[in-house]
Design a protein around this motif. Structure first.
Motif, short mmCIF file in Angstrom:
data_model
loop_
_atom_site.label_atom_id
_atom_site.label_comp_id
_atom_site.label_asym_id
_atom_site.label_seq_id
_atom_site.Cartn_x
_atom_site.Cartn_y
_atom_site.Cartn_z
N SER A 1 0.85 -1.19 0.00
CA SER A 1 0.00 0.00 0.00
C SER A 1 0.89 1.24 0.00
O SER A 1 1.79 1.37 0.83
N ARG A 2 0.65 2.15 -0.94
CA ARG A 2 1.42 3.39 -1.05
C ARG A 2 0.73 4.53 -0.30
O ARG A 2 0.93 5.69 -0.60
N SER A 3 -0.12 4.20 0.64
CA SER A 3 -0.95 5.19 1.34
C SER A 3 -0.11 6.31 1.94
O SER A 3 1.02 6.10 2.39
N VAL A 4 -0.68 7.52 1.93
CA VAL A 4 -0.04 8.67 2.55
C VAL A 4 -1.03 9.32 3.51
O VAL A 4 -2.23 9.06 3.46
N ALA A 5 -0.50 10.18 4.37
CA ALA A 5 -1.34 10.94 5.29
C ALA A 5 -0.78 12.35 5.37
O ALA A 5 0.44 12.55 5.23
N ILE B 1 -5.96 14.12 6.47
CA ILE B 1 -6.38 13.16 5.45
C ILE B 1 -5.50 11.91 5.57
O ILE B 1 -4.27 12.01 5.60
N VAL B 2 -6.14 10.75 5.66
CA VAL B 2 -5.40 9.48 5.76
C VAL B 2 -5.93 8.51 4.72
O VAL B 2 -7.14 8.26 4.64
N ASN B 3 -5.04 7.96 3.92
CA ASN B 3 -5.41 6.93 2.94
C ASN B 3 -5.39 5.55 3.60
O ASN B 3 -4.40 5.17 4.23
N LEU B 4 -6.46 4.80 3.41
CA LEU B 4 -6.50 3.40 3.82
C LEU B 4 -6.57 2.54 2.55
O LEU B 4 -7.10 2.99 1.53
N PRO B 5 -6.08 1.31 2.61
CA PRO B 5 -6.22 0.42 1.45
C PRO B 5 -7.70 0.10 1.19
O PRO B 5 -8.57 0.47 1.99
#
Ligand code: MTE
Length: 165
Positions: free
Chosen positions: A118-122, A130-134
């Motif tokens: 997962s390349r998620s960023v916050a 803002i938080v990215n979740l898979p």
């Protein structure tokens, strides 16, 4: 801390086109963040297609509205050509919060080695985190288990409710 106001944004081509009956990952986020013992309410929810500009526009509008302390996105963080959620998030945030994404990956990799993919960023846009979740209900559950306990203090600092401690 007052009740956290949360926005839930699902990034999915099929869901935005109505091809998928349910937004299972969005539902999982709502269920978890509104469950005890966390004091939170979901004030906005949307499903958008996986185009970078569309994701960024939605994030920008929600952050500018001041109606949300935290926006949780789900989906589009992987390696497929269509996975552009991290890029759209970077288009919008002014300050990065890399620890949250690092914690999700490191904290769930023991259960799911694919967590590293997962390349998620916050990060922070204005007063909104803002938080990215898979993009699967399972991933949402695992990742929220790691970061949810951190959010009340993050929001308190972000909103200025806590200035020094
Ligand atoms: N993280 C956790 N904790 N649990 C998972 O099941 N799935 C992984 C990863 N992160 C997963 C996870 C998989 S298989 C992929 S491909 C990436 O998230 C990206 O998923 P996305 O493109 O749906 O955002």
């Amino acid at each position: 801390v007052e009740s956290m106001r949360i926005g839930v944004l699902t990034i999915s081509t099929t869901a935005a086109q109505g091809q998928r009956a349910v937004d299972a990952s969005g539902d999982a986020i709502v269920e978890i963040v509104t469950g005890e013992p966390l004091v939170a309410s979901v004030v906005e929810r949307a499903v958008v297609t996986d185009a970078r500009d569309i994701i960024a526009s939605q994030l920008r509008a929600w952050a500018a509205s001041g109606a949300m302390d935290v926006i949780l996105t789900t989906g589009g963080t992987g390696f497929a050509q269509s996975d552009m959620t991290p890029e759209a998030t970077r288009d919008v945030i002014e300050r990065e919060a890399p620890g949250l994404a690092e914690a999700m990956r490191a904290g769930t990799a023991a259960m799911t080695p694919m967590a590293w993919l997962s390349r998620s960023v916050a990060g922070i846009a204005g007063q909104t985190l803002i938080v990215n979740l898979p993009g699967s209900p399972k991933a949402v559950r695992e990742c929220l288990g790691i970061i949810l306990p951190l959010l009340p203090h993050a929001v308190a600092l972000l909103s200025g409710a806590i200035r020094q401690h």
